[in-house]
Motif scaffolding. Structure first.
Motif, short mmCIF file in Angstrom:
data_model
loop_
_atom_site.label_atom_id
_atom_site.label_comp_id
_atom_site.label_asym_id
_atom_site.label_seq_id
_atom_site.Cartn_x
_atom_site.Cartn_y
_atom_site.Cartn_z
N PRO A 79 0.82 -1.22 0.00
CA PRO A 79 0.00 0.00 0.00
C PRO A 79 0.85 1.27 0.00
O PRO A 79 1.91 1.32 0.64
N ILE A 94 -5.18 5.90 -8.72
CA ILE A 94 -3.80 5.50 -8.99
C ILE A 94 -3.83 4.58 -10.21
O ILE A 94 -4.39 3.48 -10.15
N ILE A 126 -1.57 2.51 -12.99
CA ILE A 126 -0.24 1.97 -13.27
C ILE A 126 -0.23 1.45 -14.70
O ILE A 126 -1.03 0.58 -15.07
N VAL A 149 -6.55 1.90 -9.64
CA VAL A 149 -7.05 1.77 -8.27
C VAL A 149 -7.87 3.01 -7.92
O VAL A 149 -7.38 4.14 -8.09
N ILE A 173 -2.75 -1.20 -3.16
CA ILE A 173 -2.60 -1.31 -4.61
C ILE A 173 -3.04 -2.72 -5.00
O ILE A 173 -2.24 -3.67 -5.01
N THR A 174 -4.33 -2.86 -5.28
CA THR A 174 -4.90 -4.17 -5.53
C THR A 174 -5.76 -4.16 -6.78
O THR A 174 -6.24 -3.11 -7.22
N SER A 175 -5.98 -5.35 -7.32
CA SER A 175 -6.89 -5.56 -8.43
C SER A 175 -7.73 -6.78 -8.12
O SER A 175 -7.18 -7.88 -7.94
N LYS A 191 -3.01 -8.18 -4.63
CA LYS A 191 -1.98 -7.16 -4.77
C LYS A 191 -1.37 -7.20 -6.17
O LYS A 191 -1.25 -8.26 -6.78
N VAL A 210 3.37 5.42 -12.90
CA VAL A 210 2.35 5.48 -11.86
C VAL A 210 1.79 6.90 -11.80
O VAL A 210 2.53 7.85 -11.49
N TYR A 238 7.68 -2.74 -1.11
CA TYR A 238 7.36 -3.83 -2.03
C TYR A 238 7.95 -5.13 -1.49
O TYR A 238 8.80 -5.13 -0.59
#
Length: 404
Positions: free
Chosen positions: A279, A304, A306, A318, A334-336, A340, A351, A397
């Protein structure tokens, strides 16, 4: 168990919040009978639900147990706004010690906002989850959810030992066939073919949970180094899970000057590794009169995006829309679809970060690139202010794989 309780309601208020309740209270035979039973809900949970539909939203102060119970009701009655609020509350309260209780609630699997938090704990705090007292009360389906994870911080043999203890607790027996019955679902997700052969012989075979033919096929897997199609009821996967992952970070120097703008961009270039973004931590709008008032919140909309520069494709967008405190730190996962986002090796990603109002960012005079072993991050001059701007003070990360 709670005693049944007759609770009077304002029918139209319930109907306004739920099509399911509208059908029960107005469009079905139940409406003619006066009372509508809610057999799978505690009276206290229903009272909290009533407060919500009457306009008094208490979700932000609910206990974990109350929020968990209410999530089930919100799912049952298809009350999506309530589900979203409860997901946010549960994310704040979720720990390795109580996650098994949540996993027993089928509604948690259909709350996308919760999936990232659930996955984070199951993958990176697996040991604490399996050591928690609540683990032994985990349902078979919930145990499967734990075992489905590709990443864990424990070895496969430890999973096997925990599974055996779980089965003994549920079945109150040490008999192999009875334990196998308890493990009929979970055993398909325990990768016995990835165990060291001596562990398999000393820890698995003596339990008599596997049938003789299954033991033979696992031994063939070890001997021939190839998948045995005959292993059906037991996992035949030969690829170990990813373990022992730690969070790495790139820090932006603290001497950068705070600045308030609405949008900026930066690039991330990966090296010989696949990385999973953690995150992003932002700083809220610095409205001076509100910063020192903990109760003073505003609605923050953040986007956000990417983009994979290498392939000219959008990896993920996001959308974050929540109430946050003025001037305070807050994080955006930062998820889909609850998972993650991972960046592939030897790629460049752009980004783009934007807010609905100015937020605190950190500026310096020249283009800056920060490196470490696995990635590099570059911040560029923002056209609005003519200075380089970073929306975060650090980038976290996890390294997932190293390219061979």
């Amino acid at each position: 168990l709670a005693q049944p309780e007759r609770i009077g309601v304002v029918k139209k208020m319930l109907m306004a919040h739920s099509e399911v309740l509208r059908a029960e209270l107005e469009g079905s035979e139940l409406a003619e009978k006066g009372d509508v039973p809610a057999k799978d809900m505690y009276p206290d949970t229903f009272k909290i639900l009533l407060k919500y539909v009457y306009g008094h939203d208490t979700t932000a102060s609910l206990s974990f147990e109350d929020a968990d119970n209410l999530l089930y009701a919100a799912e049952k009655y298809m009350m999506d706004p309530l589900k979203s609020s409860l997901s946010i509350r549960l994310m704040m309260l979720l720990t390795p010690e109580n996650i098994c209780q949540l996993l027993n609630n089928p509604a948690c699997y259909r709350a996308l906002e919760l999936q990232s938090a659930i996955t984070e704990i199951l993958q990176y705090e697996t040991d604490k989850v399996l050591e928690s007292p609540a683990f032994f009360n985990t349902s078979p389906d919930a145990f499967v959810k734990i075992l489905e994870q590709e990443i864990m911080n424990v070895e496969e043999i430890y999973l096997w030992k925990c599974a055996v203890q779980w089965a003994k607790h549920r079945g109150h027996t040490d008999e192999g066939p009875a334990l196998r019955k308890q493990l009929s679902k979970p055993i398909k997700y325990i990768r016995v073919c990835t165990l060291r052969f001596d562990d398999f012989c000393s820890q698995v075979v003596p339990t008599e949970i596997l049938e003789d033919e299954e033991v033979k096929l696992v031994c063939l897997t070890h001997g021939k180094r190839e998948i045995q199609a005959g292993l059906v009821a037991v996992s035949n996967k030969t690829e170990p899970r990813i373990t022992n992952l730690e969070v790495a970070e790139i820090n932006i120097p603290n001497h950068c000057t705070p600045y308030t703008i609405e949008a900026t961009s930066f690039t991330v270039a990966t090296k010989e590794a696949e990385v999973e973004l953690q995150p992003l931590e932002f700083t809220g709008n610095p409205y001076p009169k509100a910063i020192n008032n903990p109760g003073h919140l505003y609605h923050c909309d953040c986007s956000i995006q990417i983009k994979d520069i290498t392939n000219d494709t959008t990896l993920v967008t996001v959308i974050f829309s929540q109430r946050v405190q003025y001037g305070a730190k807050f994080v955006v996962p930062i998820t889909s679809d609850g998972r993650k986002v991972r960046l592939l090796p030897n790629r460049s990603y752009r980004v783009d970060v934007s807010f609905n109002m100015p937020h605190v960012m950190y500026s310096f005079t020249n283009q800056k690139t920060y490196y470490n072993q696995y990635i590099s991050v570059t911040f560029y001059i923002n056209s609005q202010i003519g200075r380089v701007v970073a929306p975060v003070q650090k980038l976290l990360y996890r390294v997932i794989t190293r390219k061979v």
